[in-house]
Design an enzyme around this catalytic site. Structure first.
Site, PDB file in Angstrom:
ATOM      1  N   TYR A   1      -8.373 -15.102 -45.404  1.00  0.00           N
ATOM      2  CA  TYR A   1      -7.719 -13.797 -45.512  1.00  0.00           C
ATOM      3  C   TYR A   1      -8.745 -12.701 -45.774  1.00  0.00           C
ATOM      4  O   TYR A   1      -9.647 -12.847 -46.600  1.00  0.00           O
ATOM      5  CB  TYR A   1      -6.668 -13.783 -46.638  1.00  0.00           C
ATOM      6  CG  TYR A   1      -5.987 -12.435 -46.751  1.00  0.00           C
ATOM      7  CD1 TYR A   1      -4.901 -12.114 -45.959  1.00  0.00           C
ATOM      8  CD2 TYR A   1      -6.488 -11.447 -47.606  1.00  0.00           C
ATOM      9  CE1 TYR A   1      -4.293 -10.858 -46.015  1.00  0.00           C
ATOM     10  CE2 TYR A   1      -5.899 -10.184 -47.674  1.00  0.00           C
ATOM     11  CZ  TYR A   1      -4.802  -9.905 -46.880  1.00  0.00           C
ATOM     12  OH  TYR A   1      -4.215  -8.661 -46.929  1.00  0.00           O
TER      13      TYR A   1
ATOM     14  N   HIS B   1       0.839  -1.219   0.000  1.00  0.00           N
ATOM     15  CA  HIS B   1       0.000   0.000   0.000  1.00  0.00           C
ATOM     16  C   HIS B   1       0.866   1.259   0.000  1.00  0.00           C
ATOM     17  O   HIS B   1       0.445   2.306   0.493  1.00  0.00           O
ATOM     18  CB  HIS B   1      -0.957   0.038   1.194  1.00  0.00           C
ATOM     19  CG  HIS B   1      -1.670  -1.245   1.453  1.00  0.00           C
ATOM     20  ND1 HIS B   1      -2.897  -1.530   0.915  1.00  0.00           N
ATOM     21  CD2 HIS B   1      -1.302  -2.337   2.168  1.00  0.00           C
ATOM     22  CE1 HIS B   1      -3.281  -2.741   1.306  1.00  0.00           C
ATOM     23  NE2 HIS B   1      -2.311  -3.261   2.056  1.00  0.00           N
TER      24      HIS B   1
ATOM     25  N   GLU C   1      10.054   8.526 -16.953  1.00  0.00           N
ATOM     26  CA  GLU C   1       8.664   8.953 -17.197  1.00  0.00           C
ATOM     27  C   GLU C   1       8.193   8.516 -18.575  1.00  0.00           C
ATOM     28  O   GLU C   1       7.036   8.109 -18.762  1.00  0.00           O
ATOM     29  CB  GLU C   1       8.547  10.471 -17.072  1.00  0.00           C
ATOM     30  CG  GLU C   1       8.762  10.964 -15.656  1.00  0.00           C
ATOM     31  CD  GLU C   1       8.927  12.471 -15.627  1.00  0.00           C
ATOM     32  OE1 GLU C   1       7.912  13.169 -15.498  1.00  0.00           O
ATOM     33  OE2 GLU C   1      10.070  12.940 -15.754  1.00  0.00           O
TER      34      GLU C   1
ATOM     35  N   SER D   1      15.348  21.473 -16.726  1.00  0.00           N
ATOM     36  CA  SER D   1      14.154  22.288 -16.944  1.00  0.00           C
ATOM     37  C   SER D   1      14.586  23.590 -17.591  1.00  0.00           C
ATOM     38  O   SER D   1      15.659  24.114 -17.301  1.00  0.00           O
ATOM     39  CB  SER D   1      13.475  22.554 -15.603  1.00  0.00           C
ATOM     40  OG  SER D   1      12.726  23.756 -15.662  1.00  0.00           O
TER      41      SER D   1
ATOM     42  N   LYS E   1      16.568  21.800 -11.483  1.00  0.00           N
ATOM     43  CA  LYS E   1      15.900  20.533 -11.780  1.00  0.00           C
ATOM     44  C   LYS E   1      16.793  19.519 -12.498  1.00  0.00           C
ATOM     45  O   LYS E   1      17.492  19.837 -13.448  1.00  0.00           O
ATOM     46  CB  LYS E   1      14.649  20.784 -12.641  1.00  0.00           C
ATOM     47  CG  LYS E   1      13.534  21.541 -11.970  1.00  0.00           C
ATOM     48  CD  LYS E   1      13.005  20.898 -10.697  1.00  0.00           C
ATOM     49  CE  LYS E   1      12.217  19.637 -10.958  1.00  0.00           C
ATOM     50  NZ  LYS E   1      10.952  19.915 -11.663  1.00  0.00           N
TER      51      LYS E   1
ATOM     52  N   LYS F   1       0.262  -4.809 -39.178  1.00  0.00           N
ATOM     53  CA  LYS F   1       1.684  -4.477 -39.059  1.00  0.00           C
ATOM     54  C   LYS F   1       1.984  -3.199 -38.283  1.00  0.00           C
ATOM     55  O   LYS F   1       2.821  -3.233 -37.366  1.00  0.00           O
ATOM     56  CB  LYS F   1       2.338  -4.481 -40.432  1.00  0.00           C
ATOM     57  CG  LYS F   1       2.690  -5.898 -40.847  1.00  0.00           C
ATOM     58  CD  LYS F   1       2.788  -6.087 -42.319  1.00  0.00           C
ATOM     59  CE  LYS F   1       2.171  -7.401 -42.708  1.00  0.00           C
ATOM     60  NZ  LYS F   1       0.682  -7.352 -42.833  1.00  0.00           N
TER      61      LYS F   1
HETATM   62  N1  ARG Z   1      -0.644  -5.989 -48.839  1.00  0.00           N
HETATM   63  C1  ARG Z   1      -1.342  -7.124 -48.407  1.00  0.00           C
HETATM   64  C2  ARG Z   1      -1.169  -7.368 -46.888  1.00  0.00           C
HETATM   65  O1  ARG Z   1      -0.252  -6.874 -46.342  1.00  0.00           O
HETATM   66  C3  ARG Z   1      -0.840  -8.344 -49.116  1.00  0.00           C
HETATM   67  C4  ARG Z   1      -1.862  -9.428 -49.222  1.00  0.00           C
HETATM   68  C5  ARG Z   1      -2.894  -9.005 -50.170  1.00  0.00           C
HETATM   69  N2  ARG Z   1      -3.721 -10.102 -50.512  1.00  0.00           N
HETATM   70  C6  ARG Z   1      -4.821  -9.948 -51.200  1.00  0.00           C
HETATM   71  N3  ARG Z   1      -5.521 -10.982 -51.434  1.00  0.00           N
HETATM   72  N4  ARG Z   1      -5.182  -8.759 -51.640  1.00  0.00           N
HETATM   73  O2  ARG Z   1      -1.979  -8.046 -46.280  1.00  0.00           O
END
Ligand code: ARG
Length: 464
Positions: free
Chosen positions: A318, A157, A291, A278, A284, A326
């Protein structure tokens, strides 16, 4: 130039705005190395099964290596209309080899290609983060010798609770980081499975050898279901979660050390190279790095959240949504990588302010629980001892003394059989010596744990 993914079925070119909206080259160029690796393995497999001649394979492999060198040297010009890194590399190959280049994409789709590339990237990224985590563990363990005798208050605590040896703190972080390493290793096992050869979604009628490409790429196995693996991003989420917990651990550490470096605590001096000033207050020395370690963890948590929402409810297999996997993972990786890079030298370079710590160590009755346990060893029921020591603490507070400064008569009011021996568990230094259990801060136990960690880290970090 016609976009390679637009087959003869199209009679209209893509709208420029659509190209700008759908491109991923602005972030997936990071995968170029892995894409070339995957393509080389694929070409070699195609030659093994007779879909390419040996001469075609050699031309393709040599040209892919050349292209990889050019991208590494910053010589490839990225174009929005080529969408992603996979198309850029394939197009460069076709420009140089003509029809031979046009054969590389045999029995392959960008769906299995991008999944393969990302798995290879994640595998390397895991190994990189794992090395960084080990560096940080080394920095903590490296302090253990230096701070071997230092005693710090442990808090619950955020109130003073019991005394602990400083290395007990350092090893606490090593344990957390070790679980992070376990999560990374676990995630790596599931990421390290080949998706190559499932093509778009259902597999292929062409004679391919998926075991062959998997072996060439260092995968541990081949994914068994094309529908599953072309849609699977579990490995992305798992890695993001492992990164998030690393971030949480770093954030906890940062917060603790920010507190410890305040005038109020005055436990710790941070290395000046890791502090900032600072622009208005000349006195400072601010812990901005800590941080920002705490602050940047927000991004990592946000990235995990983004990924969880991204995949939620996607039908098999897909879907283009998956392209959005990404940026958040790259962001989480870069952030945790940057935090770990600074954490290790910061841990190694900070100094405990021992005089200031010792001066206040007897405040807060850190020995009260040890006294209670002493009474239990003398036969008092726990609840009775707990109550009695509470009353003794009350008396000490009233007299403005420590428990060790109370007269023997005070203890004898609790139990008339008590004698001078009671003072042997009082005072923080004595209290530390009284600990005995496994995993406790008992000096012999901490020494054993430090030795275990030193030995462990001497052999760590050799995962390939
Ligand atoms: N640029 C796409 C990705 O990063 C590649 C795969 C695309 N596939 C498709 N069927 N359009 O996912």
């Amino acid at each position: 130039m016609a976009t390679p993914s637009r087959s003869g079925v199209f009679s209209a070119a893509a709208d420029r705005r659509v190209e700008r909206f759908t491109e991923s080259i602005s972030f997936d160029d990071r995968l170029y190395e892995h894409d070339v690796r995957g393509s080389i393995a694929h070409a070699q497999m195609l030659a093994e099964t007779g879909l390419l001649t040996a001469a075609e394979r050699d031309q393709i492999v040599a040209t892919l290596e050349q292209i990889r060198g050019e991208i590494a040297a910053g010589q490839m010009e990225f174009r929005q209309e080529l969408e992603d890194i996979h198309m850029h590399i394939e197009q460069a190959l076709i420009e140089r080899l003509g029809d031979v280049g046009r054969k590389l994409h045999t029995a392959r789709s960008r769906n299995d290609q991008v999944a393969t590339d990302f798995r290879l990237w994640v595998r390397d990224a895991i190994d990189h983060i794992d090395r960084r985590v080990v560096e940080l563990q080394r920095a903590f363990v490296g302090r253990c010798q230096r701070d071997a005798a230092a005693i710090l208050p442990a808090y619950t605590h955020l109130q003073r609770a019991q005394p602990v040896l400083a290395p007990h703190y350092w090893l606490a972080y090593c344990e957390k980081l070790e679980r992070d390493r376990g999560r990374l290793a676990d995630c790596r096992r599931r990421a390290n499975v080949s998706s190559l050869g499932v093509a778009a979604v259902a597999g292929t009628s062409l004679p391919i050898d998926r075991e062959d490409t998997a072996r060439r790429l260092g995968f541990d196995g081949v994914a068994a279901n094309s529908l599953d693996v072309s849609s699977d991003r579990d490995f992305v989420l798992e890695f993001a979660f492992a990164l998030t917990l690393i971030g949480e651990h770093l954030s906890t550490w940062a917060e603790e050390w920010i507190l410890w470096s305040t005038v109020e605590f005055n436990f710790l001096r941070l290395p000046q190279e890791f502090c900032t000033g600072s622009s208005i207050m000349p006195q400072k020395i601010n812990p901005d790095v800590l941080e920002l370690v705490r602050g940047k963890t927000a991004r990592v948590i946000g990235s995990l959240q983004t990924l969880l929402v991204l995949v939620k409810g996607l039908p098999l297999a897909y879907n283009r949504d998956l392209q959005e996997d990404k940026p958040p993972l790259f962001n989480a990786f870069d952030t945790v990588d940057a935090c770990l890079e600074l954490a290790a030298p910061l841990v190694a370079g900070a100094e405990l302010n021992l005089p200031a710590i010792e001066e206040r160590l007897e405040r807060g009755h850190l020995d009260a629980t040890t006294l209670m346990e002493y009474l239990i060893r003398r036969g008092l029921p726990q609840r009775t001892a707990h109550h009695a020591v509470g009353a003794l603490v009350g008396e000490a507070l009233q007299r403005r003394v420590t428990l060790s400064e109370l007269p023997l008569e005070s203890f004898q009011k609790v139990d008339p059989r008590l004698n001078d021996e009671v003072y042997q568990v009082l005072g923080v230094k004595n209290a530390i010596q009284a600990f005995a259990s496994y995993g406790s801060t008992a000096p012999a136990e901490v020494a054993r744990q430090v030795a275990r960690w030193q030995e462990k880290l001497a052999n760590a970090g050799e995962r390939g």
